[in-house]
Design a protein around this motif. Structure first.
Motif, PDB file in Angstrom:
ATOM      1  N   HIS A 154       0.842  -1.205   0.000  1.00 40.05           N
ATOM      2  CA  HIS A 154       0.000   0.000   0.000  1.00 40.05           C
ATOM      3  C   HIS A 154       0.877   1.255   0.000  1.00 40.05           C
ATOM      4  CE1 HIS A 154      -2.562   3.203   1.611  1.00 40.05           C
ATOM      5  NE2 HIS A 154      -3.612   2.512   1.104  1.00 40.05           N
ATOM      6  N   ARG A 169       0.642   3.866  -3.057  1.00 39.92           N
ATOM      7  CA  ARG A 169      -0.053   5.125  -2.740  1.00 39.92           C
ATOM      8  C   ARG A 169       0.892   6.236  -2.260  1.00 39.92           C
ATOM      9  NH1 ARG A 169      -5.499   3.852  -1.780  1.00 39.92           N
ATOM     10  NH2 ARG A 169      -6.009   2.041  -3.087  1.00 39.92           N
ATOM     11  N   ILE A 187      -6.290  -2.573   6.496  1.00 42.60           N
ATOM     12  CA  ILE A 187      -5.420  -3.275   5.544  1.00 42.60           C
ATOM     13  C   ILE A 187      -4.942  -4.593   6.135  1.00 42.60           C
ATOM     14  CG2 ILE A 187      -3.200  -3.165   4.333  1.00 42.60           C
ATOM     15  CD1 ILE A 187      -3.656  -0.136   4.087  1.00 42.60           C
TER      16      ILE A 187
END
Length: 617
Positions: free
Chosen positions: A542, A546, A588
């Protein structure tokens, strides 16, 4: 006729007797004042004058001063010498005395009150009570030496016979003055020669004694004596306590009646370090007196002298007392002792440097080995005093390589100051940009080597305990020599992990790192990486896709027991941002951070991640 002849003969006898008296006085070596006063008295008695004086030029030859007199009052002499001096230059109307001195001929004045040349001294002449005077030059081959001045109360004309007799007397006076000056010069030369001869004898005696001192010191060195022996001999010569310290504080000698007080005073000050940094050139070999602090708050004088090796201070000779109390022989003895000690230190350094390189070869052989050690490596280690058969602690210290000057000397001094003279020699060297020491433990625990590790760490930071690079790691114990490579890898990883955590200025055992220290000792890093990826992989992906830093946020949160405010302060962000990031992390990872089991797995993964980062570094 006969009576007249008898008077003439008697007068001649008086003159001869008077002249003989002058010559005898010169031979006796009386002062010039007494000689000229005697001449003035003689002139008065022979010529039946009322007063007489003898003038001579001052040191600058600008005025004539009365040096000897007979019958004249102190007030008159003071008036002539101070109030109205008889000037030889820059005067519009010269006095009779200055004319006689300058022209070299007799000058007489029958009436001092009416003669213009006597104007400045008319009142003094009136008070003294004389009317007439004559000035006879004291002529000599080298020039005019002064004047003989004769005075009468009543007006008198000095006829040709009188002038002739006075000239004879003046010539004898000039001869006497010349002779007296020659005697004085001769006496001064003899005194100077005597003093020079005494100085030469003293210098010869000093040089002979200095040669004996130098022979004594060099004989000690040639017979195998060390700095302590030379220092003991110096203390005996000086009758003072003597301490010799390296610039790093190692005591090489302490000799004398009361060295403990001097040592204690030196321990209480960094003077021997700040004034003797071996990293600077030193060309001033003079003795210096310094004040060293005492326990009661006072201070005491001490003398220090540098021991210079290769234009750098290697050690200081310290002794008690003042520099001014040292005799010339004492000073030379200290200088020669410093020279012999410098040669000893140079020899020791050369031997230590050779041993350092050989020890470095042993260290590299141990840390590069991939199986049983070769017999040649073991033999080389044994020749250097290392016993690899007993357990060793491994000390790995980070070092600022901008401070590489004198590293071998610093480490040698640090090791030499540690207790335990009977132990085998440690293996100390540099390996892969780290200072590494294998410290023999014998039957002692690993913790016993912490003092040695701390001493090495401090030696590498030049006495700056909080230096950024000031960190040492203690690992082991190592009983199997083939395990040294693995132990070095663990210790180096622990040092890197401590650096990543911001730890510095201390000595750590691997076990001080807790569970992370145990993880460092797991050789299979592939399995560790798989575990970390299983727990943190989703979060890391992630971050990568991101551009976030959720792994870092999670690590700080765990370290702060999930305190969002503290974490926000450390990451320089808002508390609400941390709370939002925590919610995203839990989403997550698919678990809540308050869950004990989940928190244990995450905490372990984060520690393993640190270990892997340190290992990669």
């Amino acid at each position: 006729m006969k009576e007249r002849s008898d008077r003439a003969a008697e007068r001649l006898r008086d003159w001869l007797k008077a002249l003989a008296g002058v010559g005898s006085a010169v031979n006796r070596g009386i002062s010039q004042h007494d000689l000229l006063s005697m001449v003035a008295q003689t002139a008065c008695e022979l010529m039946h004058y009322d007063f007489c004086s003898v003038t001579v030029p001052d040191a600058a030859s600008t005025v004539l001063v009365i040096e000897g007199s007979h019958g004249l009052t102190a007030d008159y002499i003071r008036n002539v010498n101070a109030t109205h001096p008889i000037r030889l230059q820059r005067t519009s109307l010269p006095s009779p005395s200055s004319q006689a001195f300058t022209l070299g001929i007799p000058i007489q004045v029958e009436n001092a009150e009416t003669n213009p040349s006597f104007g400045p001294w008319a009142a003094a002449a009136h008070d003294q009570g004389f009317t007439s005077m004559i000035a006879i030059p004291l002529n000599a081959p080298s020039g005019t030496l002064g004047t003989l001045n004769c005075f009468t109360r009543f007006s008198h004309h000095f006829d040709k016979d009188e002038v002739s007799l006075l000239t004879v007397l003046a010539d004898q006076v000039a001869l006497a003055m010349n002779t007296a000056r020659l005697h004085a010069d001769q006496g001064r030369i003899i005194a100077e020669l005597k003093s020079l001869n005494e100085n030469l004898e003293d210098q010869y005696g000093l040089q002979r004694k200095v040669a004996e001192v130098h022979h004594r010191f060099t004989s000690l060195a040639l017979q195998g004596g060390d700095i302590a022996d030379v220092g003991a001999a110096l203390a005996e010569l000086l009758h003072r306590s003597v301490v010799v310290r390296s610039v790093h504080g190692t005591v090489a000698c302490k000799s004398g009646i009361d060295t403990s007080g001097l040592l204690e005073a030196l321990e209480g000050t960094a003077m021997y370090q700040s004034q003797g940094d071996s990293g600077h050139e030193f060309t001033d070999n003079r003795l210096a007196e310094v004040q060293i602090p005492l326990r009661d708050g006072s201070s005491a004088p001490a003398v220090r002298a540098p021991v210079v090796v290769r234009e750098e201070v290697a050690a200081w000779i310290w002794t008690t007392g003042n520099v001014t109390d040292l005799t010339p022989l004492d000073r030379r003895a200290i200088e020669h002792a410093a020279t012999v000690m410098a040669l000893e230190l140079l020899s020791s350094r050369n031997a230590a440097e050779a041993a350092w390189h050989r020890s470095g070869e042993v260290l590299a052989g141990l840390l590069n080995s991939q199986g049983p050690l070769s017999s040649s490596l073991l033999a080389q280690a044994e020749s250097l005093g290392h016993d690899l058969s007993q357990p060793h602690a491994m000390i790995v210290a980070q070092h600022d390589w901008m401070r590489t000057h004198g590293i071998q000397n610093k480490l040698s001094d640090a090791v030499a100051r540690l207790p335990g003279e009977s132990r085998p020699q440690p293996v100390v060297g540099v390996y892969q940009d780290h200072v590494v020491a294998l410290w023999p433990l014998g039957s002692e625990a690993l913790e016993s080597a912490r003092q040695a590790a701390e001493a090495i760490r401090r030696a590498l930071t030049d006495g700056e305990p909080n230096a950024a690079s000031s960190l040492a790691v203690l690992a082991g114990p190592v009983s199997d020599p083939t395990s040294y490579p693995e132990t070095f890898s663990i210790a180096r990883g622990a040092a890197e992990l401590a650096r990543l955590r911001g730890l510095s200025g201390q000595t750590l055992l691997v076990s001080d790192l807790g569970m992370t220290g145990l993880f460092l000792q797991i050789p299979d890093t592939v399995r560790l990486h798989s575990y970390c990826e299983e727990i943190l992989g989703a979060l890391r992906r992630h971050d990568s896709s991101r551009g976030t830093e959720l792994v870092q946020t999670l690590s700080v949160l765990v370290r702060n027991n999930l305190d969002a405010r503290t974490t926000a302060a450390q990451l320089s962000t808002h508390t609400s941002t941390i709370l939002e990031q925590r919610r995203l992390i839990e989403e997550i990872l698919g678990c809540e951070l308050t869950n004990v089991a989940a928190m244990t797995r995450i905490s372990t993964a984060l520690q393993l991640d640190e270990v892997l980062a340190a290992t990669r570094a």
